[in-house]
Enzyme design. Sequence first.
Site, PDB file in Angstrom:
ATOM      1  N   GLU A   1      -3.144 -14.088   5.831  1.00  0.00           N
ATOM      2  CA  GLU A   1      -2.423 -14.139   7.113  1.00  0.00           C
ATOM      3  C   GLU A   1      -1.770 -12.811   7.450  1.00  0.00           C
ATOM      4  OE1 GLU A   1       0.392 -17.280   6.519  1.00  0.00           O
ATOM      5  OE2 GLU A   1      -1.133 -18.837   6.821  1.00  0.00           O
TER       6      GLU A   1
ATOM      7  N   LYS B   1       7.625   1.199  -3.627  1.00  0.00           N
ATOM      8  CA  LYS B   1       6.476   0.660  -4.372  1.00  0.00           C
ATOM      9  C   LYS B   1       6.392   1.335  -5.734  1.00  0.00           C
ATOM     10  CE  LYS B   1       4.050   2.218  -0.945  1.00  0.00           C
ATOM     11  NZ  LYS B   1       2.985   2.708  -0.071  1.00  0.00           N
TER      12      LYS B   1
ATOM     13  N   ASP C   1      -3.977   3.507  -1.051  1.00  0.00           N
ATOM     14  CA  ASP C   1      -4.866   4.537  -1.615  1.00  0.00           C
ATOM     15  C   ASP C   1      -4.435   4.958  -3.014  1.00  0.00           C
ATOM     16  OD1 ASP C   1      -2.549   5.941  -0.732  1.00  0.00           O
ATOM     17  OD2 ASP C   1      -3.680   7.810  -0.743  1.00  0.00           O
TER      18      ASP C   1
HETATM   19  N1  PLP Z   1       6.493  10.847  -0.663  1.00  0.00           N
HETATM   20  C1  PLP Z   1       6.197  11.929   0.072  1.00  0.00           C
HETATM   21  C2  PLP Z   1       7.141  13.060   0.098  1.00  0.00           C
HETATM   22  C3  PLP Z   1       5.026  12.020   0.793  1.00  0.00           C
HETATM   23  O1  PLP Z   1       4.759  13.117   1.521  1.00  0.00           O
HETATM   24  C4  PLP Z   1       4.146  10.919   0.729  1.00  0.00           C
HETATM   25  C5  PLP Z   1       2.918  10.972   1.460  1.00  0.00           C
HETATM   26  O2  PLP Z   1       2.683  11.915   2.220  1.00  0.00           O
HETATM   27  C6  PLP Z   1       4.489   9.808  -0.032  1.00  0.00           C
HETATM   28  C7  PLP Z   1       5.667   9.793  -0.715  1.00  0.00           C
HETATM   29  C8  PLP Z   1       3.633   8.598  -0.118  1.00  0.00           C
HETATM   30  O3  PLP Z   1       3.668   7.895   1.106  1.00  0.00           O
HETATM   31  P1  PLP Z   1       2.847   6.554   1.270  1.00  0.00           P
HETATM   32  O4  PLP Z   1       3.539   5.487   0.470  1.00  0.00           O
HETATM   33  O5  PLP Z   1       2.859   6.283   2.762  1.00  0.00           O
HETATM   34  O6  PLP Z   1       1.488   6.844   0.779  1.00  0.00           O
HETATM   35 CA    CA Z   2      -0.518   6.286   0.129  1.00  0.00          CA
END
Ligand code: PLP
Ligand code: CA
Length: 302
Positions: free
Chosen positions: A22, A223, A248
Amino acid sequence: MSSLQSQALSVENFKDVLDSVEAFLFDCDGVIWKGDQLIDAASQTLDMLRHKGKKLVFVTNNSWKSRSQYAEKFKSLGISVSPDEIFSSSFAAAMYLKVNNFPTQNKVYVIGGDGILDELQLAGFTAFGGPGDADKTIDWKQNGFFEHDKSVGAVVVGIDPKINYYKLQYGTLCIRENPGCLFIATNRDAVGHMTPSQEWPGAGCMVAAMCGSTQKEPVVVGKPSTFMMDFLLEKFNLSCSKMCMVGDRLDTDILFGQNAGCKTLLVLSGCTTQSDLQDPSNNIQPDFYASKISDMLDLLGA
Ligand code: PLP
Ligand code: CA
């Protein structure tokens, strides 16, 4: 963690996912965008899922921006998303304090960006540090003794490209001199995509610096922490078995989804390659993998 090998997303298994799920939780960097560049047909894919009645939530570990700043970023990339659908680790830090009844008379010291300060202030907390301390210097030979505000009850650490010795000393004193002071990390990502073509040191190194000086481990709110998942399950009234986490990165996104019992889809448009996934040393296997989110569109022949 699953010991089963991941399956490539196919017409059949994607139709099963659509029937049973959902809500889709989307990681942002590497999935929707890379740095400031939109990933191929991401917008059309999100439209298709919305059209099918799916709830979408966007979960980013990048604490640099607040939810409303992320909503602006989505808008600038041509995607309409409400701040309410965004769950950033900057917001998670503020919500962690709220849920744990952090007294509003206590202050919060921030090593990080405006995104954290804005979310803390919106949640009713008094926060300082961050960009405000970017140009401060410290010279122990001249100053001898460093004063800090004893009413600080929490130190929040996130990505801070302007981290300096002053901020490290401030945060360290708050934690070392007050055993009750909370030490909160927005996330521990090793690297981030500040630019689309290269990875840069992420919040993990700022957090590690503070672990080194305080000899303490932080509470991580981004996360793959369960705090973030529990909060959004309650906020959006979602059930894990009816959710699919799309990301990813194996050790943040996929683990985050798996720990909660969600379906998981790894996309190879960000930091993980197919050989990383299939490497014998990798023990995090998503249910499915695809080259990018728009494979979902292609599989439906849309
Ligand atoms: N922290 C920083 C400083 C980043 O630049 C990024 C991705 O560019 C992330 C964490 C990870 O972000 P996300 O959880 O959206 O992949
Ligand atoms: Ca990511």
